[in-house]
Design an enzyme around this catalytic site. Structure first.
Site: not given
Length: 445
Positions: A394-396
């Site tokens: 999740f781009c994290a």
């Protein structure tokens, strides 16, 4: 997919415009951007709710969209605002023609609508960008040289990566620990400009961060605070002035306005002092042997032809949601309780959380399924049940790796990844129940 162009609107509206006195421009500008609104007790409607999708056995079933945290569908009111604006669409700021004047008015009115939506001080800058990532990169471009930036590893990459000089703090075990860690880091930062960067709501767990207290900590240490509000503003109001926030960034595509616009709102001084984010027409006041850049933060950092329809769409979403927070909140709170209870009833499903089950949150839930790769879960839910979820990190990446106790393996490896279900205005109880039933079926195989 519904078309944005009404078949007869361009001709009829263009004819009306030629017959309308110039004194009516303001009224037309308002008509371009505003519709009837929604009732006080009415949840707005989105386009594409329950659109039929194919599943593996040949049936077509209503789509259960549980991926709102990535991109939310378009509000009907946003679609209508864009349709009203299209007949008058023209260049902004420098055009003398009637349509240009109307479009310029609509664009600047959109800016003021956004300013009101986030509770920004009247002299703050409101710069239209492409998305939250673009907004954070603009701020990183504008911070004074040598600025010490403090950011938690729990951030989305949009807030984690743009900074030239950043102290990355580990994931805090509690909100109180987050406040204490930020206080300590800012207090120990080198003398000079300082900036604390933090999310308002996690895009992984949905948990709300104590942004008001963190703003107080920042200001007590002579620092500013920038808040990634991308996952908060679709679910509830934000008031920059009341909370003491210096900068707020968010994206239209997560706010039911998927027309390619985002916002950076906040203090104008750093933005006015920085070189233009993009150099070109509009950013310059005069060009000769030397170039003099525009004085206003908005003009300086919105070079080229701006995304006028994106700004109008974003403002329409802000206006629509501002009139409907109470029913939207009630709708989503009931659904997230239902979702979390349903997931908890499946023994092989484990919800991810930083601060525990009772932490307040928006409608985002990430989880892992014992014995299943996250990508296989997501693909099976889509192919067999017509359910859309997100899988990966999740781009994290640092945050998800922390929650899973794993390493920094990339998403393609399938290791240390999770599934995310996120709710919104078009989500129904049936969508939530279908997901929970599907997961129970999967784990029983």
């Amino acid at each position: 997919m519904p078309t944005l162009l009404a078949s007869s609107a361009p001709t009829s509206h263009a004819t009306d415009a030629t017959r309308t006195a110039p004194s009516a421009r303001a009224a037309i500008t308002t008509a371009v951007t505003r519709g009837e609104g929604v009732g006080v007790h009415q949840v707005p409607r989105v386009i594409g709710a329950d659109v039929p999708v194919p599943v593996r056995d040949g049936r077509r079933v209503p789509y259960a969209n549980l991926d709102y945290a990535a991109s939310a569908p378009c509000l009907e009111a946003v679609h209508e605002a864009v349709t009203r604006a299209l007949p008058y669409y023209s260049s902004v700021h420098r055009g003398a023609g009637y349509a240009s004047q109307v479009t310029t008015g609509a664009y600047e009115e959109a800016r003021e609508t956004v300013r009101s939506f986030v509770g920004a001080w009247r002299r703050s800058a409101v710069v239209f960008t492409r998305n939250t990532t673009d907004a954070m990169n603009l701020l990183a471009h504008a911070v004074p040289a040598g600025t010490s930036v403090v950011v938690f590893e729990t951030e989305h990459h949009a807030s984690l990566l743009p900074w030239k000089r950043a102290l990355r703090l580990p994931a805090p075990a509690t909100p109180a620990e987050a406040i204490a860690a930020a206080d300590r880091a800012l207090r120990e930062s080198p003398i000079g400009s300082r900036l604390l960067v933090v999310t308002a709501a996690s895009n992984v767990t949905g948990e709300l961060w104590p942004i008001e207290e963190l703003a107080q900590v920042a200001h007590r240490n002579g620092a500013r605070i920038a808040v990634d509000a991308a996952q908060l503003v679709p679910h509830g109001p934000i008031d920059m002035t009341a909370l003491g926030l210096d900068y707020v960034a968010f994206s239209g595509q997560k706010l039911y306005a998927p027309f390619g616009a985002g916002v950076l709102a906040g203090r104008a001084d750093w933005l006015r002092a920085a070189a233009p984010y993009l150099k070109g027409g509009g950013a310059s006041a005069s060009v000769g042997r030397t170039t003099r850049w525009a004085a206003s933060a908005e003009q300086r950092h919105e070079a080229g032809s701006p995304n006028v329809l994106g700004a109008i769409a974003l403002a329409a979403a802000c206006e629509t949601l501002s009139d409907a927070w109470e029913p939207v909140a009630a709708h989503e709170e009931a659904l997230v309780r239902r979702l979390r209870s349903g997931l908890a009833a499946v023994p092989s499903v484990r919800e991810l959380s930083l601060w525990g089950d009772r932490a307040p949150r928006v409608g985002i839930v990430s989880f892992v399924v014992d014995g299943w790769n996250a990508r296989d879960v997501a693909l099976t839910l889509s192919e067999e049940y017509g359910i859309g979820v997100r899988d990966g990190k999740f781009c994290a990446h640092p945050f998800v790796s922390h929650l899973l106790g794993g390493n920094d393996a990339d998403c393609a490896s399938g290791r240390d990844t999770a599934v995310r279900a996120s709710l919104g205005i078009g989500t129904s109880e049936e969508h939530v129940d279908r997901l929970c039933t599907a997961l129970a079926d999967l784990t029983a195989r």
